[in-house]
Every structure is written in structure tokens, then in C-alpha cells.
Design a protein around this motif. Structure first.
Motif, PDB file in Angstrom:
ATOM      1  N   PRO A  25       0.815  -1.231   0.000  1.00  0.00           N
ATOM      2  CA  PRO A  25       0.000   0.000   0.000  1.00  0.00           C
ATOM      3  C   PRO A  25       0.845   1.277   0.000  1.00  0.00           C
ATOM      4  O   PRO A  25       0.465   2.266  -0.621  1.00  0.00           O
ATOM      5  CB  PRO A  25      -0.822  -0.109   1.288  1.00  0.00           C
ATOM      6  CG  PRO A  25      -0.864  -1.563   1.592  1.00  0.00           C
ATOM      7  CD  PRO A  25       0.448  -2.121   1.101  1.00  0.00           C
ATOM      8  N   GLN A  26       2.003   1.246   0.641  1.00  0.00           N
ATOM      9  CA  GLN A  26       2.892   2.410   0.633  1.00  0.00           C
ATOM     10  C   GLN A  26       3.473   2.642  -0.762  1.00  0.00           C
ATOM     11  O   GLN A  26       3.548   3.781  -1.230  1.00  0.00           O
ATOM     12  CB  GLN A  26       4.018   2.219   1.643  1.00  0.00           C
ATOM     13  CG  GLN A  26       3.540   2.183   3.076  1.00  0.00           C
ATOM     14  CD  GLN A  26       4.660   1.825   4.041  1.00  0.00           C
ATOM     15  OE1 GLN A  26       5.835   2.036   3.764  1.00  0.00           O
ATOM     16  NE2 GLN A  26       4.285   1.266   5.174  1.00  0.00           N
ATOM     17  N   TRP A  27       3.900   1.567  -1.421  1.00  0.00           N
ATOM     18  CA  TRP A  27       4.416   1.705  -2.784  1.00  0.00           C
ATOM     19  C   TRP A  27       3.331   2.226  -3.710  1.00  0.00           C
ATOM     20  O   TRP A  27       3.588   3.097  -4.547  1.00  0.00           O
ATOM     21  CB  TRP A  27       4.924   0.362  -3.298  1.00  0.00           C
ATOM     22  CG  TRP A  27       6.209  -0.118  -2.691  1.00  0.00           C
ATOM     23  CD1 TRP A  27       7.027   0.550  -1.817  1.00  0.00           C
ATOM     24  CD2 TRP A  27       6.815  -1.379  -2.926  1.00  0.00           C
ATOM     25  NE1 TRP A  27       8.110  -0.227  -1.505  1.00  0.00           N
ATOM     26  CE2 TRP A  27       8.015  -1.430  -2.158  1.00  0.00           C
ATOM     27  CE3 TRP A  27       6.483  -2.485  -3.681  1.00  0.00           C
ATOM     28  CZ2 TRP A  27       8.859  -2.521  -2.159  1.00  0.00           C
ATOM     29  CZ3 TRP A  27       7.325  -3.582  -3.684  1.00  0.00           C
ATOM     30  CH2 TRP A  27       8.505  -3.588  -2.930  1.00  0.00           C
ATOM     31  N   PHE A  28       2.114   1.682  -3.584  1.00  0.00           N
ATOM     32  CA  PHE A  28       1.013   2.133  -4.435  1.00  0.00           C
ATOM     33  C   PHE A  28       0.703   3.613  -4.186  1.00  0.00           C
ATOM     34  O   PHE A  28       0.475   4.368  -5.122  1.00  0.00           O
ATOM     35  CB  PHE A  28      -0.229   1.273  -4.225  1.00  0.00           C
ATOM     36  CG  PHE A  28      -0.230  -0.031  -5.006  1.00  0.00           C
ATOM     37  CD1 PHE A  28       0.826  -0.436  -5.798  1.00  0.00           C
ATOM     38  CD2 PHE A  28      -1.320  -0.877  -4.927  1.00  0.00           C
ATOM     39  CE1 PHE A  28       0.812  -1.626  -6.509  1.00  0.00           C
ATOM     40  CE2 PHE A  28      -1.359  -2.078  -5.635  1.00  0.00           C
ATOM     41  CZ  PHE A  28      -0.296  -2.452  -6.433  1.00  0.00           C
ATOM     42  N   GLU A  29       0.693   4.017  -2.914  1.00  0.00           N
ATOM     43  CA  GLU A  29       0.426   5.423  -2.622  1.00  0.00           C
ATOM     44  C   GLU A  29       1.486   6.317  -3.249  1.00  0.00           C
ATOM     45  O   GLU A  29       1.176   7.331  -3.871  1.00  0.00           O
ATOM     46  CB  GLU A  29       0.354   5.672  -1.124  1.00  0.00           C
ATOM     47  CG  GLU A  29       0.047   7.135  -0.803  1.00  0.00           C
ATOM     48  CD  GLU A  29       0.081   7.433   0.674  1.00  0.00           C
ATOM     49  OE1 GLU A  29      -0.763   8.225   1.115  1.00  0.00           O
ATOM     50  OE2 GLU A  29       0.963   6.900   1.375  1.00  0.00           O
ATOM     51  N   GLY A  30       2.751   5.959  -3.107  1.00  0.00           N
ATOM     52  CA  GLY A  30       3.823   6.740  -3.714  1.00  0.00           C
ATOM     53  C   GLY A  30       3.705   6.818  -5.223  1.00  0.00           C
ATOM     54  O   GLY A  30       3.980   7.851  -5.828  1.00  0.00           O
ATOM     55  N   ALA A  31       3.243   5.737  -5.834  1.00  0.00           N
ATOM     56  CA  ALA A  31       3.082   5.709  -7.292  1.00  0.00           C
ATOM     57  C   ALA A  31       1.853   6.497  -7.752  1.00  0.00           C
ATOM     58  O   ALA A  31       1.677   6.718  -8.952  1.00  0.00           O
ATOM     59  CB  ALA A  31       3.005   4.265  -7.784  1.00  0.00           C
ATOM     60  N   ARG A  32       1.012   6.939  -6.797  1.00  0.00           N
ATOM     61  CA  ARG A  32      -0.133   7.796  -7.145  1.00  0.00           C
ATOM     62  C   ARG A  32       0.250   9.274  -7.188  1.00  0.00           C
ATOM     63  O   ARG A  32      -0.565  10.122  -7.540  1.00  0.00           O
ATOM     64  CB  ARG A  32      -1.290   7.575  -6.169  1.00  0.00           C
ATOM     65  CG  ARG A  32      -1.995   6.264  -6.358  1.00  0.00           C
ATOM     66  CD  ARG A  32      -3.351   6.193  -5.659  1.00  0.00           C
ATOM     67  NE  ARG A  32      -3.296   6.272  -4.224  1.00  0.00           N
ATOM     68  CZ  ARG A  32      -3.171   5.236  -3.391  1.00  0.00           C
ATOM     69  NH1 ARG A  32      -3.066   4.004  -3.868  1.00  0.00           N
ATOM     70  NH2 ARG A  32      -3.154   5.408  -2.083  1.00  0.00           N
ATOM     71  N   ASN A  33       1.500   9.612  -6.868  1.00  0.00           N
ATOM     72  CA  ASN A  33       1.917  11.021  -6.904  1.00  0.00           C
ATOM     73  C   ASN A  33       1.622  11.709  -8.237  1.00  0.00           C
ATOM     74  O   ASN A  33       1.188  12.858  -8.236  1.00  0.00           O
ATOM     75  CB  ASN A  33       3.392  11.177  -6.537  1.00  0.00           C
ATOM     76  CG  ASN A  33       3.621  11.161  -5.039  1.00  0.00           C
ATOM     77  OD1 ASN A  33       2.689  11.317  -4.249  1.00  0.00           O
ATOM     78  ND2 ASN A  33       4.859  10.974  -4.642  1.00  0.00           N
ATOM     79  N   PRO A  34       1.822  11.065  -9.383  1.00  0.00           N
ATOM     80  CA  PRO A  34       1.466  11.744 -10.642  1.00  0.00           C
ATOM     81  C   PRO A  34      -0.030  12.070 -10.735  1.00  0.00           C
ATOM     82  O   PRO A  34      -0.399  13.082 -11.332  1.00  0.00           O
ATOM     83  CB  PRO A  34       1.873  10.734 -11.724  1.00  0.00           C
ATOM     84  CG  PRO A  34       2.936   9.905 -11.083  1.00  0.00           C
ATOM     85  CD  PRO A  34       2.531   9.806  -9.631  1.00  0.00           C
ATOM     86  N   ILE A  35      -0.881  11.231 -10.137  1.00  0.00           N
ATOM     87  CA  ILE A  35      -2.322  11.530 -10.111  1.00  0.00           C
ATOM     88  C   ILE A  35      -2.558  12.763  -9.243  1.00  0.00           C
ATOM     89  O   ILE A  35      -3.310  13.670  -9.614  1.00  0.00           O
ATOM     90  CB  ILE A  35      -3.128  10.338  -9.534  1.00  0.00           C
ATOM     91  CG1 ILE A  35      -2.855   9.048 -10.286  1.00  0.00           C
ATOM     92  CG2 ILE A  35      -4.616  10.678  -9.476  1.00  0.00           C
ATOM     93  CD1 ILE A  35      -3.339   8.977 -11.688  1.00  0.00           C
ATOM     94  N   PHE A  36      -1.904  12.813  -8.076  1.00  0.00           N
ATOM     95  CA  PHE A  36      -2.038  13.973  -7.202  1.00  0.00           C
ATOM     96  C   PHE A  36      -1.606  15.241  -7.932  1.00  0.00           C
ATOM     97  O   PHE A  36      -2.221  16.298  -7.790  1.00  0.00           O
ATOM     98  CB  PHE A  36      -1.208  13.804  -5.931  1.00  0.00           C
ATOM     99  CG  PHE A  36      -1.546  12.573  -5.117  1.00  0.00           C
ATOM    100  CD1 PHE A  36      -2.826  12.030  -5.105  1.00  0.00           C
ATOM    101  CD2 PHE A  36      -0.570  11.956  -4.365  1.00  0.00           C
ATOM    102  CE1 PHE A  36      -3.127  10.900  -4.342  1.00  0.00           C
ATOM    103  CE2 PHE A  36      -0.853  10.828  -3.597  1.00  0.00           C
ATOM    104  CZ  PHE A  36      -2.131  10.300  -3.593  1.00  0.00           C
ATOM    105  N   LYS A  37      -0.535  15.128  -8.727  1.00  0.00           N
ATOM    106  CA  LYS A  37      -0.042  16.294  -9.465  1.00  0.00           C
ATOM    107  C   LYS A  37      -1.048  16.777 -10.507  1.00  0.00           C
ATOM    108  O   LYS A  37      -1.125  17.970 -10.783  1.00  0.00           O
ATOM    109  CB  LYS A  37       1.300  15.982 -10.139  1.00  0.00           C
ATOM    110  CG  LYS A  37       2.445  15.960  -9.168  1.00  0.00           C
ATOM    111  CD  LYS A  37       3.766  15.730  -9.884  1.00  0.00           C
ATOM    112  CE  LYS A  37       4.903  15.753  -8.885  1.00  0.00           C
ATOM    113  NZ  LYS A  37       6.202  15.607  -9.543  1.00  0.00           N
TER     114      LYS A  37
END
Length: 134
Positions: A25-37
Motif C-alpha cells: 500500500p505504501q508503494w502504491f500510494e507513492g506511485a499515485r503522486n502523478p495523479i495527485f499532481k
């Protein structure tokens, strides 16, 4: 699709010798950073202007992952609603799907404490990354 490579660390392994399930879940959250951007007004992920909230996440483990092999995280937009979106993610190791999951994100006004409609210009930015889960 967004793509990120993770190099597992020794501390992320479990007593069973595979990548600990709590790490994914931590890796997935970090990989969502482009979505947040995509939702950030100036692409800098300013927490004072944050406008997404996590409503639900599901993770499905297909195969255990091992230390010593890179992990590829693939991130897609799989659904866009009026105020929420589904972010579908996969973790691949050695050309095999090991983990998949979906995060439901809500476009949110933290001051008013309510969801907001997703503006069309955000939907247009997300369209390029749209894909249905396999």
C-alpha cells in the motif's frame, strides 16, 4: 499509464523471505503522486492546496514478491465519476503480475468538508491515463 520502478530494500522483507504485504500500500500510494499532481494547481503537491482524499483501497495479492528483483508499478485511471475516480494499480516482478489494487479517490474541499465535482479540465488530463483493469 504512469510507471515507476521500485528497488525493494532488505527491511521490506518479511520473516517468510518475501516482500512484506504491508509495504505494497505504501508503494502504491507513492506511485499515485502523478495523479495527485494532475489535481495540484501548480504541480508542486502543496498540502495547503490538497484536494483529494482516499475513500477506499483494495489490494489483491497474486504472487509473493522477492527481495533482489525490481518491482514495476503501473498506475492507471480506471473510472472517473462526477466527484470521484478509481486509480487501478499493478505491481509486476520478473514480467509477472504479483499484486493489483484499486484506490477510490474523491475530489474534496477540506475547508467545507465536502466532495466537489471533478472539473472537465481535470478529466481531460486524466483521459490519457485511462485503462480498464485486466
Amino acid at each position: 499509464m504512469f510507471y515507476e520502478v521500485i528497488k525493494p530494500r532488505v527491511g521490506e522483507t518479511s520473516a517468510l523471505g518475501h516482500i512484506n504485504n504491508t509495504v505494497i500500500p505504501q508503494w502504491f500510494e507513492g506511485a499515485r503522486n502523478p495523479i495527485f499532481k494532475l489535481f495540484s494547481p501548480d504541480d508542486n503537491l502543496n498540502l495547503n492546496q490538497w484536494n483529494l482524499i482516499l475513500a477506499k483501497t483494495t489490494i489483491e495479492f497474486h504472487l509473493p514478491m522477492k527481495f533482489g528483483h525490481d518491482v514495476e508499478i503501473k498506475t492507471f485511471i480506471s473510472r472517473v465519476g462526477s466527484s470521484s475516480l478509481d486509480v487501478y494499480q499493478e505491481a509486476w516482478q520478473e514480467n509477472e503480475l504479483h499484486v493489483s489494487g484499486t484506490a477510490i479517490m474523491v475530489h474534496y474541499d477540506f475547508k467545507a468538508k465536502k466532495s466537489l465535482p471533478i472539473p472537465d479540465h481535470f478529466k481531460q488530463k486524466m483521459h490519457v491515463h485511462f485503462s480498464h483493469p485486466k
